[in-house]
Scaffold this active site. Sequence first.
Site, PDB file in Angstrom:
ATOM      1  CG  ASP A 190      -0.252  -0.111   2.539  1.00 49.17           C
ATOM      2  OD1 ASP A 190       0.965  -0.377   2.548  1.00 49.17           O
ATOM      3  OD2 ASP A 190      -0.913   0.049   3.572  1.00 49.17           O
ATOM      4  CD  GLU A 275      11.156  -1.238  10.683  1.00 48.69           C
ATOM      5  OE1 GLU A 275      10.100  -0.901  10.123  1.00 48.69           O
ATOM      6  OE2 GLU A 275      11.256  -1.325  11.934  1.00 48.69           O
TER       7      GLU A 275
END
Length: 329
Positions: A190, A275
Site C-alpha cells: 500500500d 527493522e
Amino acid sequence: LPGADRAEREEGGTRGGAAAGAGLAGWQAGGGREPLVPAGPRLPRRRRRRRGHEAEAEERVPRLLPGVDRRPTLRAGAARLVQKAELVRLSQTLSLVPRLHWLLVEDAEGPTPLVSGLLAASGLLFTHLAVLTPKAQRLREGEPGWVRPRGVEQRNRALDWLRSGGGAVGGEKDPPPPGTRGVVYFADDDNTYSRELFEEMRWTRGVSVWPVGLVGGLRFEGPRVQDGRVVGFHTAWEPNRPFPVDMAGFAVALSLLLAKPNARFDATAPRGHLESSLLSHLVDPKDLEPRAANCTRVLVWHTRTEKPKMKQEEQLQRQGRGSDPAVEV
C-alpha cells in the site's frame, strides 16, 4: 532484485548538481564507478493487443497454473477487499522498473486464485510464495496495527527462498544463482513509490537508506547526513532505537544477505524494532549508505488504503440483491 538500465543517461555530471550521470551516482555511493547491478538494455517485450486485466488473467491463468479456475467465485471475506486494488497498483509501478524480480509472499496456507491470476497477468518476472502468519502473531479484533509486528513470517520466507530456494508455488522456482548481483527491498503493497527510488537503490553495496514520507506522525522520517555519512536520524518516536528507520527506507545488497545467513526479522522484537532486528546483523549505523541526494529527497511515501465501507452492500445482501460474487474485485 532490481537491475540497472542507464543506457540513455548522459555521461559525467557535477557533484554539486542534481544530474543523474553515472559518474555522479558512483561518487555519491562512496567511490564505486559502477552500479551494483550494471546497466543493460531492456529485454524486448512480446507485442500483444492491449486488453483488460481480467480478460488477460482469464486466458493466462489456466495455461500457467493448471487446475486453477479461470474466474473463480470468491467467498465473502476470503481476502481483504482492497487486496487486488493494492496489488494491481503496485504491479503496475513495478512494471516501470527494468530488471526486477518480484517476490510476492501471501499470508496464506497456499496460493489463492486471485493473487495467482494477478501475477500471471502482470508480465513481471516473479516468484510466488505463501506462508500463514501463526495465530499467536495475528492481530486480534479491535487491536491497533502497531501492537504486533506484521509480515514477519512472510519477509523471512522470502529470505529463506533467496538463500536456499524451495517452496515456490508459482513463477520462477529457483533462487538467483551464486554470484548474482542484486539488491533486496521489502516493499509493502500500500505504499507509494517513485520509480526513481529503484534507480537510487541499484547502487547499494551494503545497506542503503533514504527518507520516507508521511510516517511516524511526521512529514517524513529519515537519516541525517553530514559530509556524505549518516550521523543520526530525524524521527520523533524512540530515536534511540539501533536503526530508527521505516521498512520502506532501506535496501540490502543480495550478497550481504547471503553472507549473513542468520540475519532475519524477529517476531518478538519490541514495537518499532523490527527493522533493527534485521539490520543489526548486517551493518553498523556509521556504514549506512545515504541515497536520494544525501537523504534530502522523498521518493517513497507510507500511504495507506482506506478500508471500504460496505454498509450498502451488507444491506443488499440481506435482501438477496448483493453484488455478484463471481465478479472479482
